[in-house]
Design an enzyme around this catalytic site. Structure first.
Site, PDB file in Angstrom:
ATOM      1  N   GLY A 148      49.346  41.310 -18.774  1.00  0.00           N
ATOM      2  CA  GLY A 148      50.856  41.669 -19.426  1.00  0.00           C
ATOM      3  C   GLY A 148      50.751  43.221 -19.859  1.00  0.00           C
ATOM      4  CD  GLN A 149      56.025  44.637 -21.797  1.00  0.00           C
ATOM      5  OE1 GLN A 149      56.707  45.592 -21.932  1.00  0.00           O
ATOM      6  NE2 GLN A 149      56.251  43.517 -22.776  1.00  0.00           N
TER       7      GLN A 149
ATOM      8  CB  ALA B 204      52.060  35.520 -26.365  1.00  0.00           C
ATOM      9  CE1 TYR B 205      57.259  29.797 -22.112  1.00  0.00           C
ATOM     10  CE2 TYR B 205      58.467  31.032 -23.995  1.00  0.00           C
ATOM     11  CZ  TYR B 205      58.616  30.088 -22.491  1.00  0.00           C
ATOM     12  OH  TYR B 205      59.618  29.855 -22.270  1.00  0.00           O
ATOM     13  CB  THR B 206      56.519  37.337 -24.317  1.00  0.00           C
ATOM     14  OG1 THR B 206      56.407  37.480 -22.893  1.00  0.00           O
ATOM     15  CG2 THR B 206      54.979  37.571 -25.040  1.00  0.00           C
TER      16      THR B 206
ATOM     17  CE1 TYR C 128      46.857  43.966 -30.393  1.00  0.00           C
ATOM     18  CE2 TYR C 128      45.994  42.423 -29.069  1.00  0.00           C
ATOM     19  CZ  TYR C 128      45.623  43.779 -29.500  1.00  0.00           C
ATOM     20  OH  TYR C 128      44.902  44.465 -29.195  1.00  0.00           O
TER      21      TYR C 128
ATOM     22  CB  THR D  52      55.908  38.598 -33.027  1.00  0.00           C
ATOM     23  OG1 THR D  52      57.379  39.235 -33.124  1.00  0.00           O
ATOM     24  CG2 THR D  52      55.925  37.234 -33.379  1.00  0.00           C
TER      25      THR D  52
ATOM     26  CE1 TYR E 121      56.850  35.423 -28.559  1.00  0.00           C
ATOM     27  CE2 TYR E 121      58.258  36.544 -30.249  1.00  0.00           C
ATOM     28  CZ  TYR E 121      57.047  36.787 -29.503  1.00  0.00           C
ATOM     29  OH  TYR E 121      56.077  37.636 -29.391  1.00  0.00           O
TER      30      TYR E 121
END
Ligand SMILES: NC(=O)c1ccc[n+]([C@@H]2O[C@H](COP(=O)([O-])OP(=O)(O)OC[C@H]3O[C@@H](n4cnc5c(N)ncnc54)[C@H](OP(=O)(O)O)[C@@H]3O)[C@@H](O)[C@H]2O)c1
Length: 302
Positions: free
Chosen positions: A19-20, A68-70, A107, A109, A133
């Site tokens: 991921g990023q 994560a499911y982003t 992490y 949000t 989300y």
């Protein structure tokens, strides 16, 4: 501080390594110890039995979950997947971390908030997600807190990198083909570069397990300042001639999931606890735009 390499003398299990944020963590965590990096194929967070098996096989002292499911809009129609990956999996990870006597770093949000305020949200501010989300990420936070595991849950916002799917990459691509880009100007938040988030994580982890364990809890990790998406786009494209960024209201750019109109996170508690703060978002954006190379996608080693 201990010498960084001695900070974690048992394996560090990194999830979401493609991921990023995961890619940046994969570049900095090896300075702290032996990293076992897992992508989705190596550990599917939708599969609780697989989580338990991998954690027990690796026997880590530190688990860093960047997976994560982003897909914020798709989550509105894929609720089951979003809640399994963002809601339940962190709880299973936390239980396994506790069993392994490991610290969990996770992490979350700003989308756990509804954005009705106009002053930065601290960790004690009441949550009220507007989207699936956001609700799924909040469930994950709560599962970790309820587990009693030693965990750092780091909320951040508007994550970008020079790789992956994110606002910066999208704006740069659009600027290649358009003369005008219309961008929402009534949602305010803070852009956060993945490298700064990864380096901040590694910096506090370099103090070792007991330091982190004494400071377990929920923190807001964010750059300073604030911007609208339109202001962020203008800053990204500041040096591009021939493209105009035009402000529009959210109602002219409808999305499946509602976004908080205001999501600025107050990072005071993080700074007070760990002794440093991230710079202003504009400083980090300039560093990102000037950085040479993005880290390569790591091979999963598990
Ligand atoms: N992006 C943002 O703007 C933002 C803002 C605030 C907070 N955050 C949080 O920051 C963290 C990192 O986000 P990011 O932007 O780096 O996310 P990202 O680029 O979308 O990466 C997420 C990674 O999770 C993996 N993943 C998805 N489903 C999985 C599963 N079932 N099992 C294992 N891995 C799975 C993905 O793998 P695939 O490539 O195979 O799908 C991907 O590599 C997340 O906790 C996110 O909620 C992000």
């Amino acid at each position: 501080m201990k010498s960084p390499r001695a900070a974690w003398n048992a394996p560090i299990l990194l999830l979401g390594s493609r991921g990023q944020l995961g890619r940046e963590l994969a570049a900095v965590l090896p300075a702290l110890g032996n990293v076992v990096a897992c992508d989705r194929a190596a550990l599917d967070l939708a599969d609780p039995a697989m989580i338990s098996k991998v954690v027990r096989d690796v026997a880590p002292r530190l688990i860093v979950n960047a997976a994560a499911y982003t897909a914020v809009d798709r989550a509105e129609t894929e609720q089951q997947a979003a809640f399994a990956i963002n809601g339940r999996a962190p709880g299973v990870l936390a239980e396994e971390a506790k069993r392994a006597d490991a610290v969990l770093v996770h992490y979350s949000t700003d989308y756990v908030f509804d954005g009705a305020r106009r002053t930065p949200y601290d960790e004690a501010a009441p949550t009220h997600p507007l989207s699936v989300y956001g609700a799924s990420k909040l469930e994950g936070e709560q599962a970790i807190a309820a587990s009693g595991a030693l965990a750092l849950t780091l909320r951040t916002s508007w994550v970008y990198a020079r790789h992956g799917q994110n606002f910066l990459v999208t704006m740069q691509k659009l600027a290649d083909s358009r003369k005008e880009i219309r961008v929402v100007d009534d949602q305010t938040g803070v852009p956060n570069w993945t490298r700064a988030l990864a380096e901040a994580t590694a910096r506090l982890l370099a103090h070792g397990k007991s330091y982190v364990a004494e400071r377990a809890g929920l923190y807001h990790l964010s750059a300073g300042g604030q911007a609208t998406w339109c202001e962020f786009a203008q800053a990204i494209l500041r040096d591009r001639t021939g493209v105009r960024v035009t402000p529009i209201p959210t109602r002219e750019y409808p999305t499946a999931a509602a976004r908080p109109p205001y999501g600025v996170l107050d990072a005071t508690r993080f700074a007070r606890t760990f002794g440093f703060a991230l710079p202003e978002w504009q400083t980090l954006l300039q560093r990102c735009l000037q950085a040479d190379e993005e880290p390569p996608t790591p091979a999963a080693v598990h």
